[in-house]
Design a protein around this motif. Structure first.
Motif, mmCIF file in Angstrom:
data_model
loop_
_atom_site.group_PDB
_atom_site.id
_atom_site.type_symbol
_atom_site.label_atom_id
_atom_site.label_comp_id
_atom_site.label_asym_id
_atom_site.label_seq_id
_atom_site.Cartn_x
_atom_site.Cartn_y
_atom_site.Cartn_z
ATOM 1 N N MET A 96 0.844 -1.190 0.000
ATOM 2 C CA MET A 96 0.000 0.000 0.000
ATOM 3 C C MET A 96 0.881 1.242 0.000
ATOM 4 N N ARG A 97 0.396 2.272 -0.660
ATOM 5 C CA ARG A 97 1.107 3.561 -0.664
ATOM 6 C C ARG A 97 0.058 4.656 -0.716
ATOM 7 N N GLY A 98 0.123 5.571 0.222
ATOM 8 C CA GLY A 98 -0.865 6.646 0.253
ATOM 9 C C GLY A 98 -2.279 6.137 0.432
ATOM 10 N N GLY A 99 -2.437 5.040 1.158
ATOM 11 C CA GLY A 99 -3.769 4.480 1.401
ATOM 12 C C GLY A 99 -4.337 3.682 0.245
ATOM 13 N N LYS A 100 -3.589 3.539 -0.832
ATOM 14 C CA LYS A 100 -4.070 2.793 -1.999
ATOM 15 C C LYS A 100 -3.202 1.569 -2.228
ATOM 16 N N GLU A 101 -3.837 0.479 -2.616
ATOM 17 C CA GLU A 101 -3.100 -0.743 -2.927
ATOM 18 C C GLU A 101 -2.395 -0.571 -4.267
ATOM 19 N N VAL A 102 -1.075 -0.786 -4.262
ATOM 20 C CA VAL A 102 -0.309 -0.653 -5.498
ATOM 21 C C VAL A 102 0.145 -2.003 -6.037
ATOM 22 N N ALA A 103 0.113 -3.040 -5.187
ATOM 23 C CA ALA A 103 0.489 -4.382 -5.641
ATOM 24 C C ALA A 103 -0.114 -5.413 -4.699
ATOM 25 N N SER A 104 -0.433 -6.574 -5.265
ATOM 26 C CA SER A 104 -0.968 -7.679 -4.486
ATOM 27 C C SER A 104 -0.486 -8.970 -5.131
ATOM 28 N N PHE A 105 0.059 -9.892 -4.319
ATOM 29 C CA PHE A 105 0.538 -11.155 -4.855
ATOM 30 C C PHE A 105 0.665 -12.177 -3.741
ATOM 31 N N ILE A 106 0.828 -13.426 -4.116
ATOM 32 C CA ILE A 106 1.074 -14.510 -3.176
ATOM 33 C C ILE A 106 2.562 -14.834 -3.238
ATOM 34 N N PRO A 110 9.864 -17.743 1.033
ATOM 35 C CA PRO A 110 9.993 -16.893 2.218
ATOM 36 C C PRO A 110 10.621 -15.529 1.946
ATOM 37 N N ARG A 111 11.373 -15.408 0.870
ATOM 38 C CA ARG A 111 12.020 -14.137 0.570
ATOM 39 C C ARG A 111 11.512 -13.593 -0.755
ATOM 40 N N CYS A 112 11.154 -12.319 -0.728
ATOM 41 C CA CYS A 112 10.702 -11.650 -1.945
ATOM 42 C C CYS A 112 11.555 -10.415 -2.164
ATOM 43 N N LEU A 113 12.077 -10.299 -3.371
ATOM 44 C CA LEU A 113 12.782 -9.087 -3.794
ATOM 45 C C LEU A 113 11.797 -8.263 -4.597
ATOM 46 N N LEU A 114 11.737 -6.964 -4.323
ATOM 47 C CA LEU A 114 10.791 -6.088 -5.002
ATOM 48 C C LEU A 114 11.513 -4.913 -5.628
ATOM 49 N N LYS A 115 11.018 -4.527 -6.798
ATOM 50 C CA LYS A 115 11.499 -3.322 -7.484
ATOM 51 C C LYS A 115 10.277 -2.420 -7.632
ATOM 52 N N ALA A 116 10.277 -1.331 -6.847
ATOM 53 C CA ALA A 116 9.122 -0.445 -6.817
ATOM 54 C C ALA A 116 9.575 0.995 -7.002
ATOM 55 N N PRO A 117 8.662 1.866 -7.429
ATOM 56 C CA PRO A 117 9.008 3.285 -7.498
ATOM 57 C C PRO A 117 9.464 3.768 -6.119
ATOM 58 N N SER A 118 10.419 4.678 -6.095
ATOM 59 C CA SER A 118 10.980 5.180 -4.827
ATOM 60 C C SER A 118 9.882 5.681 -3.902
ATOM 61 N N GLY A 119 10.047 5.339 -2.626
ATOM 62 C CA GLY A 119 9.082 5.807 -1.636
ATOM 63 C C GLY A 119 8.976 4.861 -0.460
ATOM 64 N N THR A 120 7.982 5.135 0.371
ATOM 65 C CA THR A 120 7.707 4.328 1.552
ATOM 66 C C THR A 120 6.383 3.605 1.335
ATOM 67 N N TYR A 121 6.339 2.349 1.726
ATOM 68 C CA TYR A 121 5.174 1.500 1.505
ATOM 69 C C TYR A 121 4.760 0.825 2.811
ATOM 70 N N ASN A 122 3.479 0.573 2.946
ATOM 71 C CA ASN A 122 2.956 -0.253 4.030
ATOM 72 C C ASN A 122 2.703 -1.639 3.459
ATOM 73 N N VAL A 123 3.198 -2.649 4.139
ATOM 74 C CA VAL A 123 3.009 -4.029 3.709
ATOM 75 C C VAL A 123 1.987 -4.670 4.636
ATOM 76 N N ARG A 124 0.970 -5.292 4.045
ATOM 77 C CA ARG A 124 0.006 -6.110 4.793
ATOM 78 C C ARG A 124 0.201 -7.526 4.304
ATOM 79 N N ALA A 125 0.700 -8.371 5.175
ATOM 80 C CA ALA A 125 0.972 -9.758 4.807
ATOM 81 C C ALA A 125 0.097 -10.666 5.656
ATOM 82 N N THR A 126 -0.607 -11.596 5.000
ATOM 83 C CA THR A 126 -1.515 -12.491 5.703
ATOM 84 C C THR A 126 -1.084 -13.930 5.484
#
Length: 147
Positions: A96-106, A110-126
């Protein structure tokens, strides 16, 4: 002299319908089960929204492969559980970024590498119905989420 019987009124009795004509016998294809779907390939870069990611790292060779690719990505997530930090997979990840979901995946590792636009993100992992949250920033490299 007997008089003729009056004609019955109402609908005349119906005769049973003849059996339907069978279509000419056509050869049936042999019964087969459809092939299973191809397995999801681990260690393949995928895209969710504006984020490219690759997950894996259960086996040692996958850990080495991820380590060799880490410089191409600007964030990393690690999913574990328990006091000993056992690795998890099949984690439902929402970025999530700015209250909006920008990506969703399964996460299929155990390890995920991500390439995202610069910034701060909130991760919700279930994982198994339990949700954890974390804040990650590009360039921050590693965030571990433990259940």
């Amino acid at each position: 002299m007997a008089s003729p019987a009056p004609a019955p009124t109402g609908t005349p009795p119906t005769a049973p319908a003849p059996p339907p004509m069978a279509a000419p016998a056509q050869p049936r294809p042999p019964l087969t089960t459809p092939p299973p779907p191809p397995p999801r390939e681990a260690m393949v870069q995928r895209t969710a929204g504006s984020v490219a990611y690759i997950c894996g790292g259960v086996a040692e060779d996958e850990q080495v492969a991820l380590q060799s690719q880490a410089r191409k990505y600007n964030m990393s997530l690690l999913f574990t559980q328990g006091a000993r930090g056992e690795y998890l997979s099949d984690v439902d990840v929402k970025l999530m970024r700015g209250g909006k979901e920008v990506a969703s995946f399964i996460a299929d590792g155990p390890r995920c590498l991500l390439k995202a636009p610069s910034g701060t993100y909130n991760v919700r992992a279930t994982y198994q119905g339990r949700t954890k949250t974390a804040t990650v920033s590009t360039g921050g490299k590693n965030a571990q989420m433990r259940w």
